[in-house]
Design a protein around this motif. Structure first.
Motif, short mmCIF file in Angstrom:
data_model
loop_
_atom_site.label_atom_id
_atom_site.label_comp_id
_atom_site.label_asym_id
_atom_site.label_seq_id
_atom_site.Cartn_x
_atom_site.Cartn_y
_atom_site.Cartn_z
N THR A 1 -25.97 48.80 26.50
CA THR A 1 -24.92 49.08 25.37
C THR A 1 -23.15 48.97 25.60
O THR A 1 -23.28 49.52 26.28
N ALA A 2 -22.16 48.99 24.33
CA ALA A 2 -20.74 49.10 24.90
C ALA A 2 -20.80 50.16 25.11
O ALA A 2 -20.03 50.44 26.52
N LEU A 3 -21.40 51.26 25.14
CA LEU A 3 -20.76 52.95 25.08
C LEU A 3 -22.15 53.50 26.31
O LEU A 3 -20.94 54.02 27.19
N SER A 4 -23.17 52.45 26.59
CA SER A 4 -23.25 52.72 27.52
C SER A 4 -22.40 52.53 28.82
O SER A 4 -22.68 52.77 30.06
N ARG A 5 -22.25 51.70 28.77
CA ARG A 5 -21.33 50.70 29.92
C ARG A 5 -19.97 51.75 30.47
O ARG A 5 -19.76 51.67 31.60
N VAL A 6 -19.86 51.74 29.33
CA VAL A 6 -18.75 52.24 29.06
C VAL A 6 -18.68 54.35 30.57
O VAL A 6 -18.05 54.42 31.15
N VAL A 7 -19.60 54.76 29.86
CA VAL A 7 -20.43 55.62 30.12
C VAL A 7 -20.99 55.78 31.88
O VAL A 7 -20.37 56.34 32.97
N ASN A 8 -20.68 54.47 31.90
CA ASN A 8 -21.49 54.31 33.28
C ASN A 8 -20.44 54.47 34.36
O ASN A 8 -20.51 54.51 35.27
N TYR A 9 -19.04 53.01 34.26
CA TYR A 9 -18.18 53.04 34.90
C TYR A 9 -17.62 54.76 34.69
O TYR A 9 -16.43 54.69 35.39
N ALA A 10 -17.66 55.26 34.03
CA ALA A 10 -16.43 56.60 34.18
C ALA A 10 -17.34 57.89 34.70
O ALA A 10 -17.00 58.65 35.31
#
Length: 481
Positions: A298-307
């Motif tokens: 998801t968009a949120l999981s991608r953000v968290v992955n990069y974070a």
């Protein structure tokens, strides 16, 4: 024991010894140091802690996290007092040197050094895994990432401490912000029934749905409960580069711990409640797993992955700093080879950065076993925690009249709690990874042999930690007269 008077060789004048081993003063205030304290630890919120679910289940890891949180809280309050008494780059080594003598100082400093050399090597492996999993740069092997990490981030440290701490603060801010966003998203799917979905081991003593591995599982989960706080004790290592350290260090240590407690609680409950403890216990990236119940990004999981990559970078970067300062202090005082404490024109301990960096890269490239290296680091950490807590107790008993700009709430009782829990965590490392514990003991034994046969007879009396201890001995002698 023979203590030399700062004359390392005939070619180097005694008056030049400390001048060539000077850090940049006043480079950091309490806010940057608070960021440093959080940076040491923040990668542990993104991964690693969840393996404790396989040892103790949700309830076992929750109790372990609380107990280890109490240990760290008690210890950092003790360290806040000690750092206000002796604000030098030696940190825990300096505290133990005053309280427990040269052997105590060396044993403490070496344990800290094991932690801060092994942990960055392990984290560089995790960074490589993240880069590969994200498909960045088309890499299929981790060693170029390990090399890039050590070269790039050591280069920033060589540039200067102020620049290094500001870089760390920015990256840590990104990682913390992403954790808060993750918590909001994960709590939207929170279901309390998912917390205890790990199958119960029927033959485990005291086993139930909350403690599926029984009561012993709580103890086995101690090392993983530590991952939410491991490294925060490194804040005092910035003492000689801090503005008004007697006031700044205690404040930064307390705020760092407060931030880490909040992040630990949010991360732990949000992750397990959103996805289920059973699904997370072996996940390499538990926060992303918690946001992808059907396996779809998801968009949120991608953000968290990069974070998560930012969090790993923040911890790697700050641990490189901590290791270099501990090595610098031990070398300056003669406990380790003195050339390692030489500083550059920018007042950076360049060999204290390059030598551990080379060792860390070599270990990462040769083994690729980040989990084991972290377990070795945890073993070293628990030894240092016990000795630092003991140092607080000894100094309170032996030198009650010592000027203390900050005093630990609860006094000796507080540090005694930290001491007992640190000893319990030390034993728990054998429950998790006996091989890692034995590796740490072998390294420790080699270092002890070097100190016993050589360096204890060649200490540098003018090093700040040695002068402080010598002053204490002189005052004790006068009191007896």
């Amino acid at each position: 024991m023979t203590v030399e008077s700062s004359s390392p060789s005939p070619a180097e004048p005694a008056d030049d010894y400390l001048e060539r081993r000077t850090l940049r003063r006043g480079s950091a205030g309490w806010l940057l140091l608070t960021g440093l304290g959080v940076a040491y630890v923040v990668s542990g919120d993104y991964s690693g802690w969840n393996f404790g679910l396989a040892e103790g289940g949700f309830g076992g890891l929750a109790i372990a996290m609380v107990l280890m949180g109490v240990m760290y809280a008690c210890m950092v309050f003790s360290l806040a007092e000690l750092s206000s008494v002796l604000p030098t780059a030696g940190g825990g080594y300096g505290f133990a040197r005053r309280a427990l003598g040269p052997w105590g100082g060396f044993l403490t400093g070496t344990a800290i050094l094991i932690e801060y050399v092994l942990a960055p090597a392990a984290i560089s492996i995790f960074i490589g895994d993240y880069v590969e999993s994200l498909g960045l740069f088309g890499l299929t092997s981790g060693w170029p990432v390990y090399l890039a990490c050590f070269v790039l981030f050591i280069g920033i440290h060589l540039w200067g401490v102020g620049e290094a701490l500001r870089f760390s603060f920015v990256v840590t801010g990104i990682a913390v912000a992403a954790l808060l966003v993750f918590a909001v998203g994960a709590f939207l799917d929170f279901d309390a029934s998912k917390l205890n979905d790990i199958p119960v081991e029927a033959d485990a003593f005291g086993a139930n749905s909350w403690l599926p591995m029984g009561l012993l599982g709580i103890w086995a989960a101690f090392p993983f409960g530590m991952w939410f706080f491991l490294g925060v004790e490194g804040v005092p290592l910035a003492a000689e580069e801090t503005k008004d350290p007697a006031r700044t260090l205690p404040r930064a240590i307390r705020w760092s711990m407060a931030v880490l407690v909040v992040l630990a609680l949010l991360t732990f409950f949000a992750s397990a409640g959103a996805r289920g403890a059973n699904a997370l216990q072996e996940a390499g990236n538990p926060l992303v797993e918690a946001l992808q119940p059907d396996g779809e990004a998801t968009a949120l999981s991608r953000v968290v992955n990069y974070a998560g990559l930012a969090g790993l970078v923040a911890s790697f970067f700050s641990l490189i700093y901590a290791g270099s300062r501990q090595l610098f202090a031990l070398s300056r005082a003669g406990y380790l080879p003195r050339f390692l404490s030489l500083t550059s024109s920018r007042k950076a301990p360049y060999l204290g950065l390059l030598v551990p960096g080379a060792i860390g890269f070599g270990l990462a490239a040769a083994t690729g076993d980040g989990a084991r290296m972290l377990n070795v680091a945890v073993f070293g950490a628990t030894i240092s925690y016990a000795l630092m807590s003991l140092s607080h107790i000894v100094l309170r008993r032996r030198e009650p009249g010592l000027e203390r700009p900050y005093r630990t709430p609860g006094g000796v009782l507080t540090s005694s709690v930290a001491l007992v829990l640190a000893c319990a965590a030390l034993v728990a490392t054998f429950l998790v990874d006996v091989t890692a514990a034995l590796i740490a003991l072998v390294v420790y034994g080699v270092a002890i042999a070097y100190f016993g046969m050589y360096s204890r007879k060649h200490l540098v009396a003018r090093a700040p930690e040695e002068e402080f201890a010598a002053l204490a001995a002189a005052e004790a002698e006068l009191a007896r007269d």
